[in-house]
Design a protein around this motif. Structure first.
Motif, PDB file in Angstrom:
ATOM      1  N   LEU A   1      37.226  44.374  39.017  1.00 36.92           N
ATOM      2  CA  LEU A   1      36.201  43.706  38.172  1.00 36.92           C
ATOM      3  C   LEU A   1      35.031  44.728  37.618  1.00 36.92           C
ATOM      4  N   ASP A   2      35.186  45.451  36.492  1.00 37.83           N
ATOM      5  CA  ASP A   2      34.270  46.302  36.030  1.00 37.83           C
ATOM      6  C   ASP A   2      33.331  45.746  35.229  1.00 37.83           C
ATOM      7  N   HIS A   3      31.981  45.558  35.831  1.00 36.71           N
ATOM      8  CA  HIS A   3      31.093  44.834  34.943  1.00 36.71           C
ATOM      9  C   HIS A   3      29.861  45.186  35.470  1.00 36.71           C
ATOM     10  N   PRO A   4      28.781  45.558  34.522  1.00 34.20           N
ATOM     11  CA  PRO A   4      27.451  46.080  35.073  1.00 34.20           C
ATOM     12  C   PRO A   4      26.754  45.322  36.074  1.00 34.20           C
ATOM     13  N   GLU A   5      26.973  43.948  35.918  1.00 32.25           N
ATOM     14  CA  GLU A   5      26.155  43.269  36.983  1.00 32.25           C
ATOM     15  C   GLU A   5      26.980  42.925  38.273  1.00 32.25           C
ATOM     16  N   LEU A   6      28.164  43.634  38.409  1.00 33.20           N
ATOM     17  CA  LEU A   6      28.794  43.558  39.837  1.00 33.20           C
ATOM     18  C   LEU A   6      28.906  44.913  40.418  1.00 33.20           C
ATOM     19  N   GLU A   7      28.033  45.138  41.478  1.00 29.96           N
ATOM     20  CA  GLU A   7      28.049  46.378  42.274  1.00 29.96           C
ATOM     21  C   GLU A   7      29.114  46.507  43.149  1.00 29.96           C
ATOM     22  N   PRO A   8      29.939  47.612  43.155  1.00 26.88           N
ATOM     23  CA  PRO A   8      31.000  47.532  44.067  1.00 26.88           C
ATOM     24  C   PRO A   8      30.405  47.698  45.663  1.00 26.88           C
ATOM     25  N   LEU A   9      31.019  47.034  46.546  1.00 31.85           N
ATOM     26  CA  LEU A   9      30.764  47.216  48.008  1.00 31.85           C
ATOM     27  C   LEU A   9      31.725  47.916  48.699  1.00 31.85           C
ATOM     28  N   PRO A  10      31.456  48.545  49.749  1.00 33.68           N
ATOM     29  CA  PRO A  10      32.596  49.336  50.638  1.00 33.68           C
ATOM     30  C   PRO A  10      33.198  48.362  51.277  1.00 33.68           C
ATOM     31  N   LEU A  11      34.810  48.833  51.388  1.00 33.11           N
ATOM     32  CA  LEU A  11      35.451  47.855  51.973  1.00 33.11           C
ATOM     33  C   LEU A  11      35.468  47.906  53.620  1.00 33.11           C
ATOM     34  N   PRO A  12      35.832  46.678  53.999  1.00 37.97           N
ATOM     35  CA  PRO A  12      35.909  46.966  55.427  1.00 37.97           C
ATOM     36  C   PRO A  12      37.018  47.580  56.038  1.00 37.97           C
TER      37      PRO A  12
ATOM     38  N   PHE B   1      30.421  32.561  45.772  1.00 38.30           N
ATOM     39  CA  PHE B   1      31.646  33.544  46.201  1.00 38.30           C
ATOM     40  C   PHE B   1      32.792  33.415  45.490  1.00 38.30           C
ATOM     41  N   ALA B   2      33.434  34.139  44.815  1.00 37.78           N
ATOM     42  CA  ALA B   2      34.521  34.069  43.889  1.00 37.78           C
ATOM     43  C   ALA B   2      35.774  35.020  44.359  1.00 37.78           C
ATOM     44  N   HIS B   3      36.701  34.530  44.909  1.00 39.21           N
ATOM     45  CA  HIS B   3      38.002  35.055  45.233  1.00 39.21           C
ATOM     46  C   HIS B   3      39.048  34.964  44.008  1.00 39.21           C
ATOM     47  N   ALA B   4      39.705  36.109  43.301  1.00 36.85           N
ATOM     48  CA  ALA B   4      40.322  36.107  42.416  1.00 36.85           C
ATOM     49  C   ALA B   4      41.417  36.773  42.917  1.00 36.85           C
ATOM     50  N   ASP B   5      42.977  36.191  42.816  1.00 38.37           N
ATOM     51  CA  ASP B   5      44.082  36.732  43.167  1.00 38.37           C
ATOM     52  C   ASP B   5      45.030  36.313  42.003  1.00 38.37           C
ATOM     53  N   ILE B   6      44.827  36.826  40.725  1.00 36.92           N
ATOM     54  CA  ILE B   6      45.739  36.571  39.738  1.00 36.92           C
ATOM     55  C   ILE B   6      46.234  37.728  38.954  1.00 36.92           C
ATOM     56  N   GLY B   7      46.315  38.944  39.641  1.00 34.01           N
ATOM     57  CA  GLY B   7      47.026  40.084  39.175  1.00 34.01           C
ATOM     58  C   GLY B   7      48.704  39.939  39.549  1.00 34.01           C
ATOM     59  N   THR B   8      49.490  40.599  38.451  1.00 36.12           N
ATOM     60  CA  THR B   8      50.883  40.255  38.322  1.00 36.12           C
ATOM     61  C   THR B   8      51.734  41.505  38.696  1.00 36.12           C
TER      62      THR B   8
ATOM     63  N   ASP C   1      48.184  42.266  33.235  1.00 37.21           N
ATOM     64  CA  ASP C   1      46.936  42.464  34.054  1.00 37.21           C
ATOM     65  C   ASP C   1      45.885  42.910  32.796  1.00 37.21           C
ATOM     66  N   ALA C   2      46.115  43.979  31.900  1.00 38.40           N
ATOM     67  CA  ALA C   2      45.248  44.167  30.866  1.00 38.40           C
ATOM     68  C   ALA C   2      44.699  43.040  30.156  1.00 38.40           C
ATOM     69  N   LYS C   3      45.585  42.384  29.652  1.00 39.66           N
ATOM     70  CA  LYS C   3      44.732  40.874  29.143  1.00 39.66           C
ATOM     71  C   LYS C   3      43.918  40.320  30.014  1.00 39.66           C
ATOM     72  N   THR C   4      44.207  40.053  31.353  1.00 41.80           N
ATOM     73  CA  THR C   4      43.347  39.244  32.196  1.00 41.80           C
ATOM     74  C   THR C   4      42.137  39.931  32.084  1.00 41.80           C
ATOM     75  N   LEU C   5      42.156  41.354  32.319  1.00 38.20           N
ATOM     76  CA  LEU C   5      40.880  41.978  32.553  1.00 38.20           C
ATOM     77  C   LEU C   5      40.027  41.996  31.201  1.00 38.20           C
ATOM     78  N   THR C   6      40.438  41.430  30.086  1.00 41.82           N
ATOM     79  CA  THR C   6      39.561  41.433  28.803  1.00 41.82           C
ATOM     80  C   THR C   6      38.568  40.281  29.090  1.00 41.82           C
ATOM     81  N   TRP C   7      38.936  39.442  29.992  1.00 43.77           N
ATOM     82  CA  TRP C   7      38.014  38.132  30.380  1.00 43.77           C
ATOM     83  C   TRP C   7      37.513  37.839  31.699  1.00 43.77           C
ATOM     84  N   LEU C   8      38.334  38.402  32.890  1.00 42.27           N
ATOM     85  CA  LEU C   8      38.030  37.982  34.279  1.00 42.27           C
ATOM     86  C   LEU C   8      36.778  38.600  34.604  1.00 42.27           C
TER      87      LEU C   8
END
Ligand SMILES: C[S@@+](CC[C@H](N)C(=O)[O-])C[C@H]1O[C@@H](n2cnc3c(N)ncnc32)[C@H](O)[C@@H]1O
Length: 160
Positions: A135-146, A95-102, A108-115
């Motif tokens: 986290l737009d990435h082909p290996e990361l499938e979005p899940l429905p939010l609770p 599990f990875a939890h990321a909270d580094i938005g500003t 944030d656009a710079k962070t999104l070049t690598w995160l």
């Protein structure tokens, strides 16, 4: 919406997703967790309360957390996360939890070049990610939010 309301909504959403991951048993007790952005240590503290048996490895530039929610030195990795997270490529993180938005779009656009790539590379197949930035990435499938989590406040994924 005021910035106060926006902040409260973000906190509610963060908590709803973290609690959902626990309630749905999405992480086994042996799974390693990455907390990306220690900050004050509030979400670190919540995650360790939810997952007391899991190792939580925490990243930031420097320690700025409350003493009651500062991780042990062995689990703290200081420096620019863009560089320090690379050592977790292929490490089968649960599990990875990321909270580094500003809230500053150009930062944030710079962070999104690598995160997104870094999170995808660290997670095991079936691993979970929750993030304040998409986290737009082909290996990361979005899940429905609770229930209790608002779209756009937090983003939730499973690695394919
Ligand atoms: C919003 S705060 C995290 C708040 C935390 N979730 C909490 O509940 O207290 C974001 C943190 O990420 C850190 N951060 C953001 N980008 C970073 C980077 N590229 N490298 C290291 N630390 C970074 C900042 O220093 C800041 O402490």
């Amino acid at each position: 919406m005021s910035r106060l309301d926006s902040f409260i909504s973000r906190m509610h959403s963060q908590r709803a997703v973290l609690n959902h991951i626990k309630d749905q048993s999405m992480i086994g007790p042996d799974g390693v967790i990455l907390e990306i952005g220690l900050g004050n240590g509030r979400t670190y503290d919540h995650i360790r309360e939810l997952f007391p048996d899991n190792r939580i490895i925490v990243f930031d530039r420097a320690v700025g957390s409350h003493p009651d929610s500062t991780p042990p030195e062995a689990d703290l990795i200081l420096g620019d996360i863009k560089e320090t997270i690379r050592r977790f490529d292929g490490k089968n993180i649960a599990f990875a939890h990321a909270d580094i938005g500003t809230a500053y779009p150009e930062k944030d656009a710079k962070t999104l070049t690598w995160l997104p790539q870094s999170v995808a590379a660290a997670l095991r197949s079936g691993g979970i990610a929750a993030s304040g930035l998409p986290l737009d990435h082909p290996e990361l499938e979005p899940l429905p939010l609770p229930a209790g989590a608002e779209p756009g406040r937090t983003y939730f994924y499973r690695k394919r």
